[in-house]
Scaffold this motif. Structure first.
Motif, PDB file in Angstrom:
ATOM      1  N   ASP B 194       0.814  -1.222   0.000  1.00  8.25           N
ATOM      2  CA  ASP B 194       0.000   0.000   0.000  1.00  8.25           C
ATOM      3  C   ASP B 194       0.843   1.266   0.000  1.00  8.25           C
ATOM      4  O   ASP B 194       0.350   2.344  -0.233  1.00  8.25           O
ATOM      5  CB  ASP B 194      -0.908   0.010   1.232  1.00  8.25           C
ATOM      6  N   ASP B 195       2.118   1.115   0.328  1.00 12.72           N
ATOM      7  CA  ASP B 195       2.979   2.284   0.371  1.00 12.72           C
ATOM      8  C   ASP B 195       3.812   2.430  -0.893  1.00 12.72           C
ATOM      9  O   ASP B 195       4.706   3.262  -0.958  1.00 12.72           O
ATOM     10  CB  ASP B 195       3.916   2.188   1.591  1.00 12.72           C
ATOM     11  N   ILE B 196       3.544   1.546  -1.855  1.00 12.81           N
ATOM     12  CA  ILE B 196       4.381   1.565  -3.055  1.00 12.81           C
ATOM     13  C   ILE B 196       3.677   2.289  -4.191  1.00 12.81           C
ATOM     14  O   ILE B 196       2.528   2.009  -4.519  1.00 12.81           O
ATOM     15  CB  ILE B 196       4.769   0.132  -3.454  1.00 12.81           C
ATOM     16  N   ASP B 197       4.387   3.232  -4.742  1.00 10.51           N
ATOM     17  CA  ASP B 197       3.846   4.007  -5.850  1.00 10.51           C
ATOM     18  C   ASP B 197       4.083   3.264  -7.160  1.00 10.51           C
ATOM     19  O   ASP B 197       3.153   2.972  -7.901  1.00 10.51           O
ATOM     20  CB  ASP B 197       4.542   5.373  -5.863  1.00 10.51           C
ATOM     21  N   THR B 198       5.341   2.926  -7.410  1.00 13.72           N
ATOM     22  CA  THR B 198       5.639   2.189  -8.643  1.00 13.72           C
ATOM     23  C   THR B 198       6.727   1.152  -8.398  1.00 13.72           C
ATOM     24  O   THR B 198       7.551   1.286  -7.495  1.00 13.72           O
ATOM     25  CB  THR B 198       6.172   3.117  -9.764  1.00 13.72           C
ATOM     26  N   TYR B 199       6.659   0.125  -9.230  1.00 12.45           N
ATOM     27  CA  TYR B 199       7.756  -0.839  -9.326  1.00 12.45           C
ATOM     28  C   TYR B 199       8.374  -0.624 -10.698  1.00 12.45           C
ATOM     29  O   TYR B 199       7.662  -0.637 -11.704  1.00 12.45           O
ATOM     30  CB  TYR B 199       7.244  -2.272  -9.299  1.00 12.45           C
ATOM     31  N   THR B 200       9.663  -0.423 -10.738  1.00 17.55           N
ATOM     32  CA  THR B 200      10.331  -0.312 -12.022  1.00 17.55           C
ATOM     33  C   THR B 200      11.362  -1.423 -12.106  1.00 17.55           C
ATOM     34  O   THR B 200      12.172  -1.590 -11.193  1.00 17.55           O
ATOM     35  CB  THR B 200      11.026   1.042 -12.172  1.00 17.55           C
ATOM     36  N   VAL B 201      11.286  -2.180 -13.172  1.00 16.00           N
ATOM     37  CA  VAL B 201      12.216  -3.282 -13.307  1.00 16.00           C
ATOM     38  C   VAL B 201      13.322  -2.863 -14.261  1.00 16.00           C
ATOM     39  O   VAL B 201      13.068  -2.551 -15.431  1.00 16.00           O
ATOM     40  CB  VAL B 201      11.489  -4.543 -13.814  1.00 16.00           C
ATOM     41  N   LEU B 202      14.528  -2.792 -13.727  1.00 17.77           N
ATOM     42  CA  LEU B 202      15.703  -2.532 -14.563  1.00 17.77           C
ATOM     43  C   LEU B 202      16.203  -3.894 -15.007  1.00 17.77           C
ATOM     44  O   LEU B 202      16.667  -4.684 -14.199  1.00 17.77           O
ATOM     45  CB  LEU B 202      16.784  -1.788 -13.775  1.00 17.77           C
ATOM     46  N   LYS B 203      16.076  -4.165 -16.292  1.00 22.26           N
ATOM     47  CA  LYS B 203      16.257  -5.556 -16.700  1.00 22.26           C
ATOM     48  C   LYS B 203      17.706  -5.954 -16.834  1.00 22.26           C
ATOM     49  O   LYS B 203      18.080  -7.071 -16.513  1.00 22.26           O
ATOM     50  CB  LYS B 203      15.527  -5.792 -18.016  1.00 22.26           C
ATOM     51  N   GLY B 204      18.509  -5.068 -17.346  1.00 21.39           N
ATOM     52  CA  GLY B 204      19.875  -5.474 -17.615  1.00 21.39           C
ATOM     53  C   GLY B 204      20.863  -4.724 -16.755  1.00 21.39           C
ATOM     54  O   GLY B 204      20.517  -3.753 -16.069  1.00 21.39           O
ATOM     55  N   PRO B 205      22.096  -5.167 -16.767  1.00 21.28           N
ATOM     56  CA  PRO B 205      23.107  -4.504 -15.957  1.00 21.28           C
ATOM     57  C   PRO B 205      23.399  -3.067 -16.388  1.00 21.28           C
ATOM     58  O   PRO B 205      23.799  -2.250 -15.549  1.00 21.28           O
ATOM     59  CB  PRO B 205      24.342  -5.392 -16.103  1.00 21.28           C
ATOM     60  N   ALA B 206      23.186  -2.733 -17.656  1.00 17.56           N
ATOM     61  CA  ALA B 206      23.445  -1.357 -18.068  1.00 17.56           C
ATOM     62  C   ALA B 206      22.522  -0.405 -17.314  1.00 17.56           C
ATOM     63  O   ALA B 206      22.918   0.675 -16.881  1.00 17.56           O
ATOM     64  CB  ALA B 206      23.253  -1.206 -19.571  1.00 17.56           C
ATOM     65  N   ALA B 207      21.284  -0.849 -17.152  1.00 18.62           N
ATOM     66  CA  ALA B 207      20.310  -0.010 -16.468  1.00 18.62           C
ATOM     67  C   ALA B 207      20.682   0.190 -15.011  1.00 18.62           C
ATOM     68  O   ALA B 207      20.414   1.213 -14.412  1.00 18.62           O
ATOM     69  CB  ALA B 207      18.932  -0.658 -16.568  1.00 18.62           C
ATOM     70  N   ALA B 208      21.306  -0.834 -14.442  1.00 13.06           N
ATOM     71  CA  ALA B 208      21.524  -0.826 -13.011  1.00 13.06           C
ATOM     72  C   ALA B 208      22.985  -0.618 -12.641  1.00 13.06           C
ATOM     73  O   ALA B 208      23.349  -0.702 -11.474  1.00 13.06           O
ATOM     74  CB  ALA B 208      21.012  -2.144 -12.424  1.00 13.06           C
ATOM     75  N   ALA B 209      23.800  -0.323 -13.648  1.00  7.78           N
ATOM     76  CA  ALA B 209      25.247  -0.290 -13.416  1.00  7.78           C
ATOM     77  C   ALA B 209      25.655   0.641 -12.291  1.00  7.78           C
ATOM     78  O   ALA B 209      26.643   0.412 -11.629  1.00  7.78           O
ATOM     79  CB  ALA B 209      25.977   0.097 -14.696  1.00  7.78           C
ATOM     80  N   LEU B 210      24.862   1.678 -12.068  1.00  7.48           N
ATOM     81  CA  LEU B 210      25.222   2.612 -11.003  1.00  7.48           C
ATOM     82  C   LEU B 210      25.158   1.973  -9.629  1.00  7.48           C
ATOM     83  O   LEU B 210      25.729   2.478  -8.681  1.00  7.48           O
ATOM     84  CB  LEU B 210      24.321   3.841 -11.047  1.00  7.48           C
ATOM     85  N   TYR B 211      24.451   0.843  -9.524  1.00  5.27           N
ATOM     86  CA  TYR B 211      24.395   0.153  -8.243  1.00  5.27           C
ATOM     87  C   TYR B 211      25.550  -0.812  -8.045  1.00  5.27           C
ATOM     88  O   TYR B 211      25.668  -1.436  -7.003  1.00  5.27           O
ATOM     89  CB  TYR B 211      23.082  -0.603  -8.090  1.00  5.27           C
ATOM     90  N   GLY B 212      26.346  -0.974  -9.058  1.00  3.42           N
ATOM     91  CA  GLY B 212      27.517  -1.813  -8.888  1.00  3.42           C
ATOM     92  C   GLY B 212      27.205  -3.282  -8.949  1.00  3.42           C
ATOM     93  O   GLY B 212      26.232  -3.710  -9.560  1.00  3.42           O
ATOM     94  N   SER B 213      28.033  -4.066  -8.243  1.00  3.42           N
ATOM     95  CA  SER B 213      28.007  -5.502  -8.426  1.00  3.42           C
ATOM     96  C   SER B 213      26.670  -6.130  -8.085  1.00  3.42           C
ATOM     97  O   SER B 213      26.283  -7.131  -8.644  1.00  3.42           O
ATOM     98  CB  SER B 213      29.112  -6.145  -7.593  1.00  3.42           C
ATOM     99  N   ARG B 214      25.971  -5.526  -7.162  1.00  3.95           N
ATOM    100  CA  ARG B 214      24.715  -6.144  -6.760  1.00  3.95           C
ATOM    101  C   ARG B 214      23.679  -6.100  -7.878  1.00  3.95           C
ATOM    102  O   ARG B 214      22.646  -6.763  -7.805  1.00  3.95           O
ATOM    103  CB  ARG B 214      24.161  -5.442  -5.519  1.00  3.95           C
ATOM    104  N   ALA B 215      23.956  -5.292  -8.887  1.00  2.00           N
ATOM    105  CA  ALA B 215      22.964  -5.090  -9.939  1.00  2.00           C
ATOM    106  C   ALA B 215      23.190  -5.981 -11.139  1.00  2.00           C
ATOM    107  O   ALA B 215      22.530  -5.832 -12.150  1.00  2.00           O
ATOM    108  CB  ALA B 215      22.982  -3.635 -10.378  1.00  2.00           C
ATOM    109  N   GLN B 216      24.112  -6.923 -11.029  1.00  2.00           N
ATOM    110  CA  GLN B 216      24.446  -7.671 -12.243  1.00  2.00           C
ATOM    111  C   GLN B 216      23.274  -8.466 -12.796  1.00  2.00           C
ATOM    112  O   GLN B 216      23.247  -8.803 -13.970  1.00  2.00           O
ATOM    113  CB  GLN B 216      25.639  -8.577 -11.992  1.00  2.00           C
ATOM    114  N   TYR B 217      22.321  -8.803 -11.954  1.00  2.00           N
ATOM    115  CA  TYR B 217      21.170  -9.562 -12.440  1.00  2.00           C
ATOM    116  C   TYR B 217      19.923  -8.687 -12.528  1.00  2.00           C
ATOM    117  O   TYR B 217      18.811  -9.169 -12.411  1.00  2.00           O
ATOM    118  CB  TYR B 217      20.926 -10.774 -11.549  1.00  2.00           C
ATOM    119  N   GLY B 218      20.148  -7.372 -12.700  1.00  2.02           N
ATOM    120  CA  GLY B 218      19.027  -6.460 -12.800  1.00  2.02           C
ATOM    121  C   GLY B 218      18.561  -6.031 -11.425  1.00  2.02           C
ATOM    122  O   GLY B 218      19.136  -6.403 -10.405  1.00  2.02           O
ATOM    123  N   ALA B 219      17.539  -5.215 -11.405  1.00  5.66           N
ATOM    124  CA  ALA B 219      17.088  -4.684 -10.120  1.00  5.66           C
ATOM    125  C   ALA B 219      15.607  -4.358 -10.193  1.00  5.66           C
ATOM    126  O   ALA B 219      15.066  -4.093 -11.269  1.00  5.66           O
ATOM    127  CB  ALA B 219      17.873  -3.428  -9.758  1.00  5.66           C
TER     128      ALA B 219
END
Lengths: 531, 1092
Positions: B194-219
């Protein structure tokens, strides 16, 4: 304000944080020694004390030593079967690595070059390498155990392995002699002999005789010199002390609450009826009118309760043919047509009997066999008799006198309650027993068969695959086959190499297969010592 | 370390200085808010006074202030929206609504670190789902609502209470959840939908690269609700009530034959062991239910003799009768207050779930506070705090074993006892309450009521996360944000094992008490500087530079009694033998710097790049690594004249090169355990289970796994003495971080004034050189060498189709969303010197090839039977198919007529195989319906009729041939190929076999349990109604809507034999064997939403 929330401790450097502080960076030799001791044992019912460093594995169905020796066999396919579908056998290389670490830790702690750990280290090398070679044939040895320096060790011939193992055993004996003479040397972490090196020395020499007897088909090999090495040990008891009684046995004693006998009141409900005795074992006992059958087995209830045979009649003890289709065997077992293992002796307590790894009784049969084969001088019959008597004593059977047989009463509901057992006094008379033509030692080829048959009976539930190896080189006792043993009605002759060899040591693995088994990792291939 | 702190201090000092009030001068100060047509605030909108250089941009809440004189005209412009002009009048507050420019379609999505970007400028694949869409037809787990909503994202929902879904993106488990810009260690139950406005799925590592290693499988990026743009106070209420009833997948059980062995059964004491008794640990291969007289567990004992009573199927449908209707409520109240300079939101949620398994439940409470205020025009503070509590005294353990109701009720006990019998319902034997349970067997199986209401497990987890941040606008090009986030949980799991319970490894029947405690503390301090410069008319440069410091600590302990002295006292002080305990501690620090740049070249293209450097302690030694990413997006329709029917065309491509350290996303109860007393696992792993039974709970971790640290280990193999062991692992020197290279290409096209849209993406991943724990020859003395080796290549495609077949036909509309995705992963490069990997795999092979046991067949393909008429099994595992699906799909439809809407979703998966464990166990155990039907059933009946007859050896004749010339087949040890086919002669099989033996052997071969993974589901159907505003006029209610929905309604699967498992849970995993699962149920719910 924001900064206050940053609670990160900066006391430790990044490099400090890379360390795993949950595990030790070194352990003393005594602890490694205890680990090795637990890796070396073979326990009944396919149990390991510790198959590898990471687990205590009980009831590992890939270890069916007792089944393959045709002693106490499965009738229920869900829990196991009696097939000779050998996969890769025991892998002791990591344990030998622990042996090396034990030696290194002893040296680090200031021990001299020859110390109790290094002396036993030689024994362990011989013990583990020889066991792996007996299972598979050629194995990596000279290039083995070098870690990154030799990731793909070549295989040494089985002959080279055997020669080296005999040398290690020789050196272990020499070192132990020195250490014992010097006095004051002891071992910690020894759950078998509490650090008594003289007992270990007897184990070393007894094991050496076992290894030599396993080379009985290679007496003509001049490099091995099996017969003269055998003679050398037997005729120099001062230099090569051997086990003098069952008190010298290398045996695993079960203790509660951590190390239960594999068959105990807790698992009686699951396992009690899922195995029955084999005709190979019970058949020999009944043929010999052997009182041990009353201790290790129980009569087939169908014969007693429905056919009204005497529960103490040898004819009431029936084992199943291991070659039988399991469906048929399970039906027969359900109809109580077979003898089951004796519930009082094996199931009523948590500690059962000690599991003998290398024992005095076996030594006596080895000596008898060596003399029978003419490798050394001596009285084969006296060793033969000593072996049988040691075995009977271990079951509490007096040479002449009486003992009580306990048979679990059908419909009873507590295996630990002695009131649930019918008791029968059994009288024994050694002279009568031994006077039987089948039992009385006759010498020659028949005598050899008698020695091996009695050795088979004495090793019931003991010493791992030893009885299988004896069968493999001698054909005694007669093992039976059928759909229940699978493998095209053959008793497999060897174990496969570990799967990792195929993938990670491909070239050497293939070369070893080509030179020995026609390029196929064939469980029916014949290894060098059997040729 | 110090350096970073100095940096932070400096920036903080600058921030403080800048708080000094900014002087305003000149005309009248006016303010306002810019929203879209959905009343969502639009940040970053340019508001200029026409004809001057005065202007500003809206803040994150869409608000702006500037000075203008009455009569001047404000020009409000935002990409993707039609520009608007507003004449300044007398009022000081303006509410400006921008209409979407449908020709220049433009959405804004949240990207890494919470940066909002226009989709037209993004060069990689993302998909966004509105939180509101997931609360109308809600699932107990908020993430399960995403099923089918995003192409490439696959969610393996489990039917269990507290069962964490397996979330995979393009075949890899997604472990990175990001809430409002920063990573969050989520178990998915700790999110309040109920507190969530949106879910955005970053599918690939390019999208999530700013998060570093934890983002290798998307976010999965979650943006929480920040309050309303409307001034004043708003109260939102959302309430759902759900019932769970009706099963989709249910074990197929026969009720013709009872328990026993070889068609025989008689009860002695239920403790077995005595041959002929067959009263414990039995199969369901017992006598036919014919009312004959057999001594049973509840038969009267007269003079010490148990009487025989009629043998009937009194417990047919025990499992179905045991389960009841499940029930779930969710309630949320959110209060927002928005003023001139502030926004606050308070939200409280409550969820209660009563399982359809009696006694078992889960409570979740969640409180969320968000506040922001503008200290000045240029300085804004924001803070959020979320507390989540999951709590239950009793949840199920479905892992195969005596702890599972399926094991006890569907697999191993028969219909000879009834779940409705008063003695069973009484749980305890008379006079033995707390000591001895009542059942029909006492060795392996358990009374289900005992199992669910006495043998209980507790789960208590508190999650607290939150942040404080300050944003300072330096000038119209630059702003700086400092954010500090904490994320922490503490977890307690307990187990009360009563007397007379006997799971695997605890056959002593004397009970136990255990505690599993875990504490995690994760702290991120993030500093970012955002910039935005228009260098020339055609070139805009924007992006950020920043640094992040992560500090992480984790502590856990696992403690258990070793049997209890006094029954029912669940305390460590009551341990009979010494207590067994293990603990684990870990810590990690990561220092990262990163930068991003988006360069827009007018209407032609946007080039984006990111770089992140990381210094981490989670490796063999401190390690430094960096990963770049680049992306390009170009909206061709902006500068090329395309045919009229194409309204929009964008092409995009991206590249990323991700590295990772040695961390694990999750952790189990007893890492590096040395406890051997209970028959569990020990050793150098984060996932040891000290027990010989049950599921372990993997909680979020994202800390070091210490896989690259060599060490000795200890255990107590004998009599409590400690034994030591040297490491079995080798390490290549100078081992490097894991590498993943990703290429992604795609296009988005819209037709017919955006009525139809298609987004398509192709991607390639090259994973490796990995940090590979490679199997080596054990003759080296070691089992595993860690080295940089093995490359796999994954290629795949995702298509997302959106359409509006009917936009507005007198109030009627219809929207469609179709998602489709596929990928395959192959071995690209094997470890050096190896021609095979993992025994069977060669270069170019799919990594999900499935090898399992198979029958031996002759050259005509007939099964070869042994001399007992039972099928021979090949000693070498054979290739049986691939585990992964060929593709997955979903179709979502929504039709609406005025205020009434209806939506429904079908989704599913095509291709792939796995082995059905429930089928395997139930057939081998004799409880599966298959064993009482057809030829098997007929022969089984004969086996019963002929029980004990001399010479009878079964009636069933298996298909296939036997070898007629007594030659043994020889097998190639590598392939299992029969080497001597030419020497074998065959005759038809005529040997009879007992059904128990035959079925138990035949169905133990993987080939006979192999099930297709093709299935489909009617996932959800929702009817919703929004009350017309005019009805609400005059009430205090401003908005009201209600929806009626069903979830998990239909399960389509071709082969009824295997309809005992719901593939949802396994659809996205390469599992080669399914597990036990609670029957999956349908849900029906009512949701009401009100706003005041």
């Amino acid at each position: 304000m924001l900064m206050l929330l940053t609670v990160s401790s900066c006391k430790k450097s990044l490099q400090d944080l890379t360390q795993n502080n949950n595990v030790p960076n070194s352990v003393p030799a005594s602890l490694l020694f205890n680990g090795i001791l637990n890796n070396m044992v073979d326990l009944p019912d396919g149990a390991y004390a510790s198959s590898n460093q990471s687990s205590v594995v009980y009831q590992n169905t890939s270890n069916r030593a007792e089944i393959w020796c045709q002693y106490y066999i499965y009738n229920y396919n869900y829990y196991g079967n009696n097939t000779y579908d050998f996969d890769s056998g025991a892998d002791y290389y990591t344990t030998i690595k622990n042996v090396m670490a034990m030696e290194a830790q002893a040296t680090l702690a200031g021990s001299p070059a020859v110390n109790p750990y290094s002396a036993l280290g030689k024994f362990f090398r011989a013990y583990f390498f020889s066991r792996m070679s007996l299972e598979r044939g050629d194995i990596p040895m000279t290039q083995a155990l070098q870690g990154l320096n030799a990731l793909t060790p070549v295989y040494d011939s089985q002959k080279a392995v055997m020669i080296q193992c005999l040398t290690w055993l020789e050196n272990a004996n020499t070192d132990l002699t020195t250490l014992i003479a010097a006095g004051g040397n002891t071992l910690s972490g020894d759950q078998f002999f509490n650090g008594d090196l003289t007992k270990w020395q007897k184990v070393v020499n007894t094991y050496k005789l076992r290894l030599l007897i396993q080379l009985s088909k290679k007496t003509s090999d001049a490099d091995l010199n099996v017969a003269s090495q055998f003679n050398n040990i037997v005729s120099n008891p001062a230099k090569y002390p051997l086990m003098q009684s069952t008190a010298d046995n290398l045996q695993y004693v079960f203790v509660a609450p951590n190390n239960f006998y594999p068959m105990n009141p807790n698992n009686f409900g699951q396992n009690g009826s899922r195995q029955n005795t084999s005709a190979t074992y019970v058949g020999l006992l009944t043929q010999f009118q052997d009182p041990r059958v009353f201790v290790t087995a129980e009569p087939a209830r169908d014969l007693v309760d429905n056919q009204h045979q005497s529960p103490t009649s040898f004819s009431s003890f029936v084992g199943a043919d291991p070659g039988l289709d399991l469906g048929v065997m399970y039906n027969n077992a359900g109809l109580l047509k077979y003898s089951f293992i004796n519930r009082k002796y094996y199931y009523s307590t948590y500690v059962g009997e000690p599991s003998i790894q290398i024992g005095y009784a076996e030594l006596q049969f080895i000596l008898a066999e060596g003399i029978n084969r003419g490798w050394t001088a001596g009285d084969a019959e006296s060793h033969y008799v000593a072996g049988i008597q040691a075995s009977m004593q271990s079951y509490g059977i007096p040479a002449t006198g009486s003992f009580t047989a306990y048979f679990y009463r059908p419909g009873s509901s507590d295996v630990t309650n002695l009131a649930n057992y019918d008791t029968y006094p059994i009288t024994t008379n050694w002279a009568n027993y031994y006077a039987q033509p089948l039992v009385k030692y006759t010498g020659g080829a028949t005598g050899l068969t008698q020695i091996l048959q009695q050795k088979y009976l004495a090793l019931f539930r003991h010493s791992g695959l030893e009885s299988y190896y004896t069968y493999r080189r001698t054909g005694v006792p007669n093992f039976t086959t059928g759909p229940g043993t699978d493998n095209g009605q053959r008793i497999a002759l060897r174990f496969k190499y570990p799967a990792s060899e195929r993938v990670a040591n491909t070239k050497n693995y293939n070369a070893a297969l080509t030179s020995q088994y026609g390029g196929n990792d064939d469980i029916n291939g014949t290894m060098w010592i059997l040729k | 370390m110090k350096q970073i702190y100095n940096h932070l201090r400096t920036v903080f000092a600058v921030l403080l200085l800048c708080i000094a009030p900014v002087l305003l001068f000149g005309q009248t100060k006016i303010g306002g808010i810019v929203t879209d047509e959905n009343k969502q605030p639009l940040p970053g909108v340019s508001v200029m006074v026409k004809g001057t250089s005065t202007g500003t941009t809206t803040d994150i809440n869409g608000r702006f202030t500037l000075s203008a004189a009455s009569g001047q005209v404000l020009t409000v412009k935002f990409l993707g929206y039609l520009p608007q002009q507003v004449t300044v009048g007398n009022q000081t507050d303006y509410s400006i609504v921008l209409a979407e420019d449908t020709k220049n379609l433009n959405e804004v999505v949240v990207t890494a670190l919470g940066v909002k970007k226009e989709t037209r400028r993004i060069g990689y694949a993302t998909q966004t789902v509105n939180g509101a869409d997931l609360v109308t037809a809600r699932d107990p787990n908020p993430i399960n609502g995403l099923i089918g909503k995003v192409a490439g994202l696959s969610i393996g929902a489990t039917s269990e209470i507290l069962g964490v879904p397996n979330i995979t993106m393009r075949g890899n488990t997604v472990s990175l959840f990001v809430i409002d810009g920063l990573p969050f260690n989520s178990d998915t139950f700790d999110l309040s939908p109920d507190d969530i406005d949106t879910y955005t799925v970053l599918k690939g590592p390019a999208a999530a690269a700013l998060y570093g290693s934890r983002a290798q499988y998307g976010a999965i990026l979650i943006t929480t609700k920040k309050g309303s743009s409307k001034k004043g106070i708003t109260i939102d209420v959302n309430s759902s009530t759900v019932i769970n009833k009706g099963f989709l997948a249910f074990p197929r059980i026969q009720n013709s034959f009872g328990p026993g062995e070889n068609t025989f059964y008689t009860f002695v004491d239920g403790k077995g062991g005595a041959p002929g008794g067959v009263d414990s640990d039995y199969d369901v291969w017992g006598p036919y239910f014919a009312g004959q007289l057999i001594p049973q567990y509840d038969s009267p004992v007269i003079n010490g003799v148990r009487q025989a009573t009629p043998w009937t199927a009194r417990g047919a449908n025990n499992l179905a009768n045991f389960l009841k209707t499940g029930f779930q409520t969710n309630n949320n109240i959110a209060l927002t207050s928005t003023g001139e300079n502030y926004t606050t939101r308070f939200s409280v949620s409550q969820q209660h779930q009563n399982s359809y398994i009696p006694s078992q439940y889960l409570d979740i409470a969640n409180a969320n506070i968000y506040a922001s205020f503008n200290a000045s025009k240029r300085l804004k503070f924001e803070g959020s705090l979320d507390f989540n509590r999951q709590s239950t005294d009793d949840f199920p353990d479905v892992q195969y074993g005596p702890n599972s109701i399926i094991y006890n009720m569907a697999i191993w006990t028969g219909a000879d006892w009834s779940v409705n019998a008063p003695d069973i319902k009484a749980i305890w034997q008379p006079g033995k309450v707390g000591v001895q349970s009542e059942f029909e067997e006492y060795t392996r199986y358990h009374n289900p009521y005992f199992l669910t209401s006495v043998w209980t497990r507790g789960h208590y987890k508190n999650d607290t996360y939150g942040y404080l941040s300050g944003n300072f606008i330096i000038d119209k090009h630059l702003n700086v944000t400092l954010k500090n986030q904490i994320d922490t949980y503490n977890l307690l799991r307990t187990e009360d094992l009563p007397y007379s319970a006997h799971p695997y490894g605890r056959e002593g029947n004397q009970g136990d008490y255990r505690e599993d405690r875990r504490d995690l503390f994760d702290n991120n301090t993030l500093l970012t500087l955002n910039y935005d410069y228009t260098v020339a008319k055609f070139l805009n440069l924007s992006g950020l530079v920043g640094a992040n410091l992560r500090s992480f600590k984790y502590n856990s302990s696992w403690v258990s009694t070793d049997y209890l002295n006094v029954p029912g006292v669940y305390a460590f002080s009551n341990s009979k033998n010494p207590i067994e305990a293990t603990s684990f501690y870990s810590a990690e620090r990561q220092i990262s710097e990163f930068a991003s740049l988006d360069a827009s070249f007018g209407k032609y293209a946007t080039l984006s790049g990111t770089i992140r450097n990381e210094r981490s302690s989670a490796f063999q030694n401190v390690t430094n690594y960096s990963y770049p990413s680049a992306a390009v997006a170009s909206v061709i329709s902006d500068y090329v004249k395309l045919p009229e029917f194409i309204s929009f065309l964008k092409v995009r491509a991206s590249y990323a090169n991700i590295k990772s350290d040695e961390t694990s996303p999750t952790i189990g109860p007893a890492p590096f355990s040395t406890i051997t007393a209970f028959g569990g696992s020990t050793g150098a792993s984060l996932y040891d289970n000290p027990l010989g039974y049950g599921t372990t709970y993997d909680s979020p971790y994202n800390g070091p796994n210490y896989a690259l640290n060599t060490s000795f280990s200890t255990a107590k193999p004998y009599a409590g003495q400690t034994a030591g062991y040297a490491s079995d692992y080798l390490y290549q020197s100078a081992i490097k971080t894991f590498t993943r290279v990703n290429y992604e290409e795609g296009f988005d096209i819209k037709f017919l004034q955006n009525r139809l849209g298609l987004a398509a993406t192709a991607f390639q991943y090259i994973d490796g050189p990995q940090i590979l724990p490679n199997t080596i020859s054990t003759s080296t003395g070691y089992i595993t060498e860690y080295l940089n080796a093995l490359k796999t290549k994954k290629t795949g495609y995702e298509v997302s189709l959106t359409g509006t077949p009917i936009k507005d036909l007198s109030g009627f509309g219809w929207d469609v969303l179709v998602n489709w995705s596929t990928y395959k992963d192959v071995y690209e490069e094997l470890p050096p010197g190896q021609t095979t990997y993992n025994t069977f795999f060669q270069k170019g092979d799919r990594v999900d090839k499935f090898y399992g046991t198979a029958f031996v067949r002759n050259q005509q393909g007939q099964i070869i039977n042994g001399s007992n008429g039972e099928a021979l099994v090949n000693p070498v595992p054979q290739y049986l198919g691939h585990l992964g699906a060929d593709y997955t799909w979903s179709i979502f439809n929504r039709v609406h007529y005025k205020n009434l809407g209806m939506s429904f979703q079908f989704d599913g998966s095509v291709g792939g195989v796995t082995a059905d464990y429930v089928f395997n166990k139930t057939v081998r155990g004799g409880s599966n319906a298959l064993t009482a039907e057809g030829a098997l059933g007929a022969a089984r009946y004969q086996d019963w009729l002929n029980f004990g007859k001399a010479g009878y050896a079964g009636s069933y004749v298996g298909q296939g041939v036997v070898i007629s010339n007594n030659v043994a087949p020889n097998f190639d040890s590598k392939t299992g190929a029969v080497l001597n086919y030419s020497a074998l002669q065959y005759a038809p099989n005529t040997h009879t076999a007992f059904v128990q033996e035959y079925a138990s052997e035949y169905y133990n071969v993987t080939e006979s349990n192999l099930m297709s993974k093709t299935y489909a589901k009617l996932r959800e159907v929702t009817f919703d109604y929004t009350f017309p505003a005019k009805w609400l006029k005059g009430t205090f209610i401003t908005k009201a809507s209600a929806s009626l929905y069903g979830r998990n309604l239909l399960y389509f699967y071709k082969d009824p034999k295997f309809k005992d498992v719901d593939l949802d849970q396994y659809a996205n995993s390469n599992t080669s064997l399914t597990g036990l699962q609670s029957p999956t149920v349908r849900s029906y719910g009512l949701n009401i939403k009100l706003s005041f």
